[in-house]
Write an enzyme that holds these catalytic residues in place. Structure first.
Site, PDB file in Angstrom:
ATOM      1  N   GLY A 287       0.835  -1.187   0.000  1.00  0.00           N
ATOM      2  CA  GLY A 287       0.000   0.000   0.000  1.00  0.00           C
ATOM      3  C   GLY A 287       0.872   1.239   0.000  1.00  0.00           C
ATOM      4  O   GLY A 287       1.996   1.221   0.508  1.00  0.00           O
ATOM      5  N   ASP A 288       0.369   2.316  -0.588  1.00  0.00           N
ATOM      6  CA  ASP A 288       1.076   3.583  -0.450  1.00  0.00           C
ATOM      7  C   ASP A 288       1.117   3.952   1.032  1.00  0.00           C
ATOM      8  O   ASP A 288       0.367   3.407   1.846  1.00  0.00           O
ATOM      9  CB  ASP A 288       0.382   4.678  -1.263  1.00  0.00           C
ATOM     10  CG  ASP A 288       1.331   5.808  -1.637  1.00  0.00           C
ATOM     11  OD1 ASP A 288       2.390   5.932  -1.006  1.00  0.00           O
ATOM     12  OD2 ASP A 288       1.001   6.579  -2.561  1.00  0.00           O
ATOM     13  N   CYS A 289       1.982   4.866   1.382  1.00  0.00           N
ATOM     14  CA  CYS A 289       2.270   5.096   2.807  1.00  0.00           C
ATOM     15  C   CYS A 289       1.086   5.743   3.524  1.00  0.00           C
ATOM     16  O   CYS A 289       0.759   6.908   3.288  1.00  0.00           O
ATOM     17  CB  CYS A 289       3.528   5.929   2.935  1.00  0.00           C
ATOM     18  SG  CYS A 289       4.955   5.061   2.227  1.00  0.00           S
ATOM     19  N   GLY A 290       0.470   4.951   4.377  1.00  0.00           N
ATOM     20  CA  GLY A 290      -0.723   5.379   5.085  1.00  0.00           C
ATOM     21  C   GLY A 290      -2.012   5.063   4.363  1.00  0.00           C
ATOM     22  O   GLY A 290      -3.100   5.368   4.874  1.00  0.00           O
ATOM     23  N   ALA A 291      -1.936   4.441   3.183  1.00  0.00           N
ATOM     24  CA  ALA A 291      -3.150   4.175   2.414  1.00  0.00           C
ATOM     25  C   ALA A 291      -4.057   3.163   3.093  1.00  0.00           C
ATOM     26  O   ALA A 291      -5.284   3.264   3.009  1.00  0.00           O
ATOM     27  CB  ALA A 291      -2.785   3.694   1.006  1.00  0.00           C
TER      28      ALA A 291
END
Length: 763
Positions: A287-291
């Protein structure tokens, strides 16, 4: 959830302290890990990874699902930071660290991808990526980095306001697809079973908005039709999966047609793994960072942390750049929201990739493990960085031979960029050995240099105008260095205007009234509206340099002085400044419609400067080898497992240098078939390109442009990718004076692909 956090607190407290450097490679010789099959090189990578996962406790498994994976002290498995960046060189991000001085205090900083895209040189892309991966492995061997990298960004640069467009090769899906094939190939190497590093294609999918009109990327729901998905947003990602066999994907922050991308099993499983066949044992999704967190906190797709973690894992996310999976999977497991089998599958994919990378193998017998500081920032790498800066430079205007500059004399260097260094690098960069300023580059060439910035990038103060005008009056030639930088465009920062920021244009036009030869060098990833400068007789030349990075000063001045001839092409459309008032960023449609004049060169006709535009210091005459090619049989072109990659033909051009300067020439070939397929049809579509090197004055060079089936296809709303029989017109360059050619495809309509629809697709 409270119980889970209590028994996991000690690990979590250390897990998310920002890492300064990577851990050592595992000890498969004497440590406890050596007793496990993970260290048995006679087994397959999958078998080895499965053995490790089976040896982990549930707690240990969960604590290895975040980017700062804790490892297992019990087993002797070291911690590993998966978050490493190398967009255009080894970058100073999280898993990558640089020393303050000496060895491993810098790496080669290549120009931004948008500049590499402007070169339209596939071989150059691959060589850049090869050097980046060599330096990445050297950093890894010294415990300064990992061996997986979250690059490239291949979201097409559709909207001129997008702050991250600088990270991409441009707006065209074929161009992006060819870029990613070469870049991933250069990073990973030629052996998919033993990659050099793991590359990561991001951001899947339909991501090109940071924040606009009160809507941020974290909660934006991109409504995208099946046609636009298939023709525009997905082709580069399909290339990653099918043609490049990339090791990893990153799902994006936004939702796609109502479902957050990192919770979308349709996207990550049905499309990516099943339809595209991206099912290698070491292929994983982050996942993208914090997604993953934002599935709950921004999209409100679920109500709790455990539900968000479960939604991501069950959708096909294997790794969380963040804390949500390691924080909440324990509670999700207790609530029955995930299965142990799903968790094991995710970890197995991650560790299989590390096995394939040689992470668990002895250094002996692995040439990559011998790379060191001597392999970083070599003279070859530095020269290549300069070559990219030169080949990606685009000449936008040149009247009365303002350029190249005359030798010697007095130059007035004006503008906010004259003394910039790191600002030339773009984002996701690491320290470079040295970044000369424009002033330094000019002085090295022996010019008498007068300097005054005159203004700042986004300033409205005219306090510096008088100084700039004063030195301009004393100079033989004027060069204004300006444009946009990462204070105007970057991640989390979209532009609201696409004209020249601040009062830069005002100062340029005042300088233009002085009657001195005036060149404007424009920096930045996105374009600014040059209408006023193009119309001004006092502005003799305009050069777009993008973000040229460490070799920017030398590369730009090589072009300005004629040591190198410009041949780059705009990889994006330059729109008029009024465009931002005509279409909201949240409108994902490519075709013209209500409140949308159309997007990219395929659908928009009123560009200030079109995609593919670029002038030279010489003139060229271009003709086709013949006026008509083919015919081609539609059924033959549609054969095979991946018919979109089938070659239609190699179309030959005769390119003659009719001027006095040796120069490269980029042959851009477009196709137009306005009567075929669903209406309206695109104005034209890029179907191929080739860069010819140093064509001498008077020389005629045969330039071959290979065209595959993919860019000739059209998509339908029911998910079919179709090749239509009929007549196609070939156009070369963006010069209407060049002749066209035609070819015909005969036979019946061919359906090359039946794309699975989600049921949530936008109408």
């Amino acid at each position: 959830m409270a119980v889970f956090k209590s028994w996991n607190l000690a690990l979590l407290s250390s897990l998310f302290i920002p890492a300064l450097c990577q851990s050592n490679y595992p000890d498969c010789t004497t440590g406890p890990l050596s007793e496990l099959p993970i260290c048995d090189t006679s087994l397959s990578p999958l078998e080895r990874a499965k053995s490790l996962v089976s040896a982990l406790t549930l707690e240990e498994k969960i604590n290895n699902t975040g980017h700062e994976a804790a490892g297992s002290s019990r087993l002797g498995l070291p911690a590993y930071n998966w978050w490493n960046e190398a967009l255009h060189g080894v970058a100073e991000k999280h898993g990558v660290s640089f020393e303050e001085s000496g060895d491993f205090s810098y790496a080669t900083s290549f120009p931004a991808p948008i500049v590499l895209g402007a070169a339209f040189n596939d071989a150059l892309i691959r060589r850049v990526a090869e050097i980046i991966s060599t330096e990445a492995r050297a950093f890894s061997n010294s415990d300064h980095a990992g061996i997986d990298y979250w690059t490239p960004n291949v979201n097409p640069f559709k909207d001129p306001r997008w702050g991250r467009g600088q990270e991409t090769p441009g707006e065209d899906p074929l161009h992006c697809s060819r870029y990613v094939k070469e870049f991933v190939g250069g990073l990973q190497g030629d052996d998919p079973e033993k990659p050099k590093v793991v590359a990561t294609c991001k951001h899947l999918a339909a991501y090109d908005l940071e924040e606009w009109g009160g809507v941020s990327r974290f909660e934006f729901d991109a409504k995208v039709s099946a046609v636009d998905l298939l023709e525009y947003y997905l082709p580069p990602f399909k290339t990653c999966a099918v043609d490049a066999s990339v090791g990893a994907f990153m799902c994006s922050y936004n939702a796609l047609n109502g479902v957050p991308a990192c919770a979308d099993r349709y996207l990550l499983q049905t499309v990516l793994r099943e339809h595209w066949g991206w099912e290698g044992p070491g292929h994983w999704v982050t996942g993208d960072c914090g997604a993953v967190e934002r599935i709950q906190t921004y999209h409100h797709y679920v109500e709790s942390g455990p539900e968000a973690a479960a939604a991501a894992l069950n959708a096909g996310v294997d790794l969380d750049c963040g804390t949500w999976l390691p924080s909440y999977l324990g509670e999700a497991e207790r609530q029955g929201l995930i299965s142990n089998e799903t968790l094991d599958a995710a970890l197995t994919r991650l560790y299989t990739s590390l096995v394939q990378l040689g992470y668990f193998d002895p250094a002996e017998g692995q040439p990559l493990r011998s790379l060191g500081w001597d392999d970083v920032a070599t003279s070859e790498a530095e020269e290549l960085a300069k070559t990219v800066a030169i080949q990606g430079t685009v000449l936008l205007k040149n009247i009365d031979w303002t350029l190249p500059l005359k030798a010697n004399g007095t130059l007035a260097l004006i503008g906010p960029f004259i003394n910039f260094t790191t600002e030339l690098q773009s984002n996701y960069a690491g320290p470079a050995k040295h970044i000369p300023t424009m002033i330094e580059a000019a002085e090295r060439l022996g010019y008498n240099v007068l300097t005054a910035p005159g203004t700042e990038v986004n300033s409205t103060s005219t306090d510096g105008f008088d100084d700039a005008l004063a030195i301009a009056a004393e100079a033989d030639a004027l060069i204004f260095f300006g444009g946009i930088d990462n204070t105007v465009e970057e991640e989390s920062l979209d532009r609201t205007r696409i004209d020249w920021p601040g009062n830069q244009e005002e100062l340029i036009l005042e300088l233009a009234e002085l009657g001195r030869p005036l060149t404007v060098v424009q920096f930045g990833g996105g374009q600014v509206d040059d209408s006023a400068l193009l119309a001004s007789a006092g502005v003799g030349a305009i050069v777009w340099a993008g973000y040229p990075s460490q070799a920017g000063g030398a590369g730009v001045f090589d072009v300005l002085t004629g040591k190198a001839a410009p041949a780059g092409r705009l990889p994006i459309t330059q729109y008029p400044k009024s465009y931002v008032d005509e279409v909201p960023m949240t409108d994902m449609n490519l075709q013209p419609g209500t409140d949308n004049p159309g997007r990219t060169y395929r659908w928009y006709e009123d560009a200030v400067l079109p995609f593919g535009f670029g002038l030279h210091y010489t003139t060229f005459n271009v003709s086709w080898a013949k006026k008509a090619f083919g015919p081609y049989d539609a059924a033959t072109l549609a054969r095979g497992k991946n018919p979109s990659s089938n070659i239609v033909d190699t179309f030959s051009l005769a390119v003659t240098n009719t001027g006095d300067v040796a120069s490269d020439y980029v042959a851009l070939v477009f196709a137009s078939a306005p009567e075929l397929g669903a209406q309206p049809a695109p104005i034209k579509t890029l179907v191929g390109y080739s860069r010819a090197s140093l064509i001498k004055p008077g020389e005629t060079r045969k330039v071959d442009v290979e065209v595959t089936v993919a860019p000739l296809t059209r998509a339908t709303e029911d998910g079919r990718v179709v090749l239509y029989p009929g007549e196609y017109t070939l156009l070369v360059d963006v010069n209407d004076e060049y002749p066209t050619a035609k070819f015909e495809i005969k036979g019946d309509v061919q359906v090359l692909e039946k794309f699975p629809l989600s049921g949530n697709d936008s109408d």
